[in-house]
Design an enzyme around this catalytic site. Structure first.
Site, PDB file in Angstrom:
ATOM      1  N   LYS A 111       0.818  -1.221   0.000  1.00  0.00           N
ATOM      2  CA  LYS A 111       0.000   0.000   0.000  1.00  0.00           C
ATOM      3  C   LYS A 111       0.849   1.268   0.000  1.00  0.00           C
ATOM      4  O   LYS A 111       0.371   2.327  -0.405  1.00  0.00           O
ATOM      5  CB  LYS A 111      -0.955  -0.004   1.190  1.00  0.00           C
ATOM      6  CG  LYS A 111      -2.076  -1.025   1.004  1.00  0.00           C
ATOM      7  CD  LYS A 111      -3.130  -0.922   2.078  1.00  0.00           C
ATOM      8  CE  LYS A 111      -4.255  -1.912   1.803  1.00  0.00           C
ATOM      9  NZ  LYS A 111      -5.116  -2.138   2.935  1.00  0.00           N
ATOM     10  N   LYS A 192      -4.944 -10.354  -6.464  1.00  0.00           N
ATOM     11  CA  LYS A 192      -6.162 -10.750  -5.757  1.00  0.00           C
ATOM     12  C   LYS A 192      -7.273  -9.737  -6.044  1.00  0.00           C
ATOM     13  O   LYS A 192      -6.998  -8.553  -6.284  1.00  0.00           O
ATOM     14  CB  LYS A 192      -5.900 -10.896  -4.260  1.00  0.00           C
ATOM     15  CG  LYS A 192      -5.608  -9.629  -3.577  1.00  0.00           C
ATOM     16  CD  LYS A 192      -5.531  -9.765  -2.068  1.00  0.00           C
ATOM     17  CE  LYS A 192      -5.133  -8.414  -1.559  1.00  0.00           C
ATOM     18  NZ  LYS A 192      -5.408  -7.933  -0.330  1.00  0.00           N
ATOM     19  N   LYS A 195     -10.941  -4.234  -3.324  1.00  0.00           N
ATOM     20  CA  LYS A 195     -11.824  -3.068  -3.398  1.00  0.00           C
ATOM     21  C   LYS A 195     -11.117  -1.928  -4.122  1.00  0.00           C
ATOM     22  O   LYS A 195     -11.737  -1.064  -4.697  1.00  0.00           O
ATOM     23  CB  LYS A 195     -12.170  -2.555  -2.002  1.00  0.00           C
ATOM     24  CG  LYS A 195     -12.891  -3.540  -1.113  1.00  0.00           C
ATOM     25  CD  LYS A 195     -13.350  -2.820   0.161  1.00  0.00           C
ATOM     26  CE  LYS A 195     -13.698  -3.786   1.264  1.00  0.00           C
ATOM     27  NZ  LYS A 195     -12.608  -3.971   2.239  1.00  0.00           N
TER      28      LYS A 195
END
Ligand code: TYM
Length: 327
Positions: A111, A192, A195
């Site tokens: 991230k 994967k 969202k």
């Protein structure tokens, strides 16, 4: 009775990965365990999110969890920020964790990659997650595969705290499903489903219309050799579809593969199975959205129940570490 705890960020619409990797098991667990689930709005502050959007997504995520089958009579469902012990215990655990171990977290590396400025909260995020879990003396934490490392860190922090200050926390275990723990993006099967990935065709949302869902499955990326077998390394796109049909129909991916010769037939059956699997979820949601006040009231009851447990655990930890009790 074992206690299970898990959480989900209100950072986007729920997708099939959230459902198969976690939420479906939360629903099952509430019938056999003492189950505690939270919408982790404080975690969502670690990345950019508009305040109004955070508020509405937090409420909507709770609605969607109820639609997915969480029953407030059988579990405790609450919003993380409504229970002030979460950030309070986080501080005690931040003084237990080390910079080195937080720097090794893969989710943090992913991230923060490519960003000029990274919030301190993104770095300490797994400590807040550890507090979520330890406050409720959870024995098991039902999550998808991507959360294993965070649960391992939680175990280490609990063990370190216990050995320094005396038995205070229950050391939890991750509970990861055998199939469905890592649902991949339908367009980029090496990533994967998530969202945050900007791949609308690759992400099946829990509340996609049957038409949208079928279109996404039809257009899923596979391969061109036409050899229909389960091989996650050589054929990740196909393997993902086989795994999805396996979870939806309660079989193994190999067994599912035996039943097909053509990719098109597999996709057709998968789309139908997913539409069926999600039909009751879609139906319940349309009933719930008409009554937002009822959901707010349920969350208030959930926060009260959660707070009663969390306050006691926090006091235990604060006493153990040497904070002077008030009054
Ligand atoms: P989050 O909000 O990213 O995801 C919620 C749950 O969905 C699972 N999941 C998946 N499972 C299978 N395939 C996928 N593609 C997929 N994507 C997501 C996740 O593993 C997770 O179980 N850090 C957590 C939230 C959290 C938490 C906690 C979890 C905060 N505190 C305490 C457990 C206990 C997260 O970001 O999940």
């Amino acid at each position: 009775m074992a206690t299970v705890l898990s959480g989900i960020q209100p950072s986007g619409d729920l997708h099939l990965g959230n459902y198969l990797g976690a939420i479906r098991n939360w629903v099952a667990d509430q019938y056999v365990h003492d189950a505690v689930y939270c919408v982790v709005d404080l975690h969502a502050l670690t990345l950019d999110i508009d305040p109004a959007e955070l508020r509405s997504r937090t409420h909507q995520t709770a609605v969607d969890l109820l639609a997915a089958g969480l029953d407030p009579e059988r579990c405790t469902l609450f919003v993380q920020s409504h229970v002030p012990e979460h950030p309070r215990l986080t501080w005690l655990l931040e003084c237990t964790a080390t910079m080195g171990e937080l720097g090794r977290m893969v989710a943090f590396k992913d991230k923060s990659a490519g960003r000029d400025s990274v919030r301190a909260g993104l770095f300490t995020y797994p400590v807040l997650q550890a507090a979520d879990i330890l406050l409720y003396d959870a024995d098991r934490v039902p999550v998808g595969d991507d959360q294993r490392q965070h649960i391992e860190l939680t175990r280490q922090l609990a063990e370190r705290f216990n050995s320094r200050y005396g038995a205070t926390f229950v050391v939890p275990e991750a509970s990861v499903p055998t199939v469905g723990a890592r649902v991949m993006d339908l367009q980029q099967p090496e990533r994967k489903m998530s969202k945050s990935v900007s791949s609308p065709l690759g992400t099946v949302l829990l509340f996609d219309t049957p038409e949208d869902l079928s279109r996404k499955v039809r257009r899923a990326v596979t391969d061109s050799d036409g050899d229909l077998r389960y091989d996650p390394v050589a054929k990740p796109g196909l393997a993902n579809l086989l795994e999805l049909l396996a979870v939806a129909t309660d079989r193994t991916p190999d067994l599912v593969a035996d039943g097909y010769l053509r990719y098109g037939d597999l996709k057709k059956d998968l789309a139908e199975a997913l539409v069926e699997l999600l039909r009751p979820v879609r139906q319940r949601r349309s009933e719930l959205v008409g009554d937002p006040g009822a959901v707010t009231a349920l969350l208030a009851i959930g926060a009260e129940k959660a707070h009663a447990v969390a306050a006691e655990t926090y006091r235990r930890a604060a006493d153990a570490i040497g904070l002077l009790p008030p009054g």
